[in-house]
Design a protein around this motif. Sequence first.
Motif, PDB file in Angstrom:
ATOM      1  N   LEU A  44       0.823  -1.211   0.000  1.00 35.87           N
ATOM      2  CA  LEU A  44       0.000   0.000   0.000  1.00 35.87           C
ATOM      3  C   LEU A  44       0.858   1.264   0.000  1.00 35.87           C
ATOM      4  O   LEU A  44       0.490   2.264  -0.625  1.00 35.87           O
ATOM      5  CB  LEU A  44      -0.979  -0.025   1.181  1.00 35.87           C
ATOM      6  CG  LEU A  44      -2.013  -1.156   1.109  1.00 35.87           C
ATOM      7  CD1 LEU A  44      -2.862  -1.168   2.369  1.00 35.87           C
ATOM      8  CD2 LEU A  44      -2.876  -1.055  -0.143  1.00 35.87           C
ATOM      9  N   ASP A  48       0.629   4.198  -2.720  1.00 36.96           N
ATOM     10  CA  ASP A  48       0.595   5.632  -2.377  1.00 36.96           C
ATOM     11  C   ASP A  48       1.660   6.406  -3.149  1.00 36.96           C
ATOM     12  O   ASP A  48       1.392   7.481  -3.695  1.00 36.96           O
ATOM     13  CB  ASP A  48       0.813   5.841  -0.876  1.00 36.96           C
ATOM     14  CG  ASP A  48      -0.426   5.602  -0.038  1.00 36.96           C
ATOM     15  OD1 ASP A  48      -1.558   5.756  -0.549  1.00 36.96           O
ATOM     16  OD2 ASP A  48      -0.263   5.275   1.162  1.00 36.96           O
ATOM     17  N   ASP A  57      -4.183  10.357  -5.710  1.00 30.80           N
ATOM     18  CA  ASP A  57      -4.021   9.676  -4.427  1.00 30.80           C
ATOM     19  C   ASP A  57      -5.142   8.661  -4.215  1.00 30.80           C
ATOM     20  O   ASP A  57      -6.032   8.528  -5.051  1.00 30.80           O
ATOM     21  CB  ASP A  57      -3.970  10.679  -3.271  1.00 30.80           C
ATOM     22  CG  ASP A  57      -5.232  11.507  -3.138  1.00 30.80           C
ATOM     23  OD1 ASP A  57      -6.339  10.936  -3.180  1.00 30.80           O
ATOM     24  OD2 ASP A  57      -5.125  12.732  -2.983  1.00 30.80           O
ATOM     25  N   LYS A  58      -5.092   7.991  -3.073  1.00 29.84           N
ATOM     26  CA  LYS A  58      -6.033   6.896  -2.800  1.00 29.84           C
ATOM     27  C   LYS A  58      -7.479   7.356  -2.673  1.00 29.84           C
ATOM     28  O   LYS A  58      -8.389   6.531  -2.781  1.00 29.84           O
ATOM     29  CB  LYS A  58      -5.613   6.118  -1.560  1.00 29.84           C
ATOM     30  CG  LYS A  58      -5.692   6.906  -0.271  1.00 29.84           C
ATOM     31  CD  LYS A  58      -5.153   6.089   0.874  1.00 29.84           C
ATOM     32  CE  LYS A  58      -5.125   6.892   2.148  1.00 29.84           C
ATOM     33  NZ  LYS A  58      -4.497   6.132   3.224  1.00 29.84           N
ATOM     34  N   LEU A  61      -9.249   6.392  -5.937  1.00 26.76           N
ATOM     35  CA  LEU A  61      -9.211   5.005  -6.424  1.00 26.76           C
ATOM     36  C   LEU A  61     -10.547   4.613  -7.042  1.00 26.76           C
ATOM     37  O   LEU A  61     -11.610   4.933  -6.511  1.00 26.76           O
ATOM     38  CB  LEU A  61      -8.910   4.031  -5.281  1.00 26.76           C
ATOM     39  CG  LEU A  61      -7.455   3.886  -4.871  1.00 26.76           C
ATOM     40  CD1 LEU A  61      -7.355   2.939  -3.684  1.00 26.76           C
ATOM     41  CD2 LEU A  61      -6.589   3.396  -6.014  1.00 26.76           C
ATOM     42  N   VAL A  85      -7.598   2.457   3.384  1.00 31.19           N
ATOM     43  CA  VAL A  85      -8.505   2.983   2.364  1.00 31.19           C
ATOM     44  C   VAL A  85      -9.157   4.282   2.861  1.00 31.19           C
ATOM     45  O   VAL A  85      -9.423   4.439   4.047  1.00 31.19           O
ATOM     46  CB  VAL A  85      -9.542   1.919   1.944  1.00 31.19           C
ATOM     47  CG1 VAL A  85     -10.618   1.721   3.006  1.00 31.19           C
ATOM     48  CG2 VAL A  85     -10.170   2.238   0.613  1.00 31.19           C
ATOM     49  N   ALA A 113      -6.913   4.432 -10.666  1.00 29.47           N
ATOM     50  CA  ALA A 113      -7.375   5.665 -10.008  1.00 29.47           C
ATOM     51  C   ALA A 113      -7.604   6.760 -11.041  1.00 29.47           C
ATOM     52  O   ALA A 113      -7.014   6.747 -12.119  1.00 29.47           O
ATOM     53  CB  ALA A 113      -6.346   6.140  -8.973  1.00 29.47           C
TER      54      ALA A 113
END
Length: 118
Positions: A44, A48, A57-58, A61, A85, A113
């Motif tokens: 993860l 990132d 960025d996440k 997603l 998350v 993403a």
Amino acid sequence: MTLTHHDSSERMSKYVIHNGTVYLSGQVPSDATANMREQTEQVLARIDDLLARAGTDKTRLISAQIWVSSMEEFADMNSVWDAWVAPGRPPVRAAVEAGLANPDWKVEIMAVAALPEG
């Protein structure tokens, strides 16, 4: 429509950007001797980093595909995932048990993403 490949080798790119979408290659842990929680944290962190390098960025997603080497450790992976998350923004996701390219890897994650608009 622009298509750009980033951090590419002859075999693959770490990420590709097309039409406002970032496609990440499968990310694996850097320390194959670590336990499932630690390997998931490593993966993860790589996600990132790649998302930041791509300009997103996440929180943006869209989807994630997760491969784990054993469903017996699925809950450990999920606990790290759930803490990572973005709250209220979970992507669509699939997770399956699979034999990974390195038998010591416990998890591999591939993600897609969106880039910020504008």
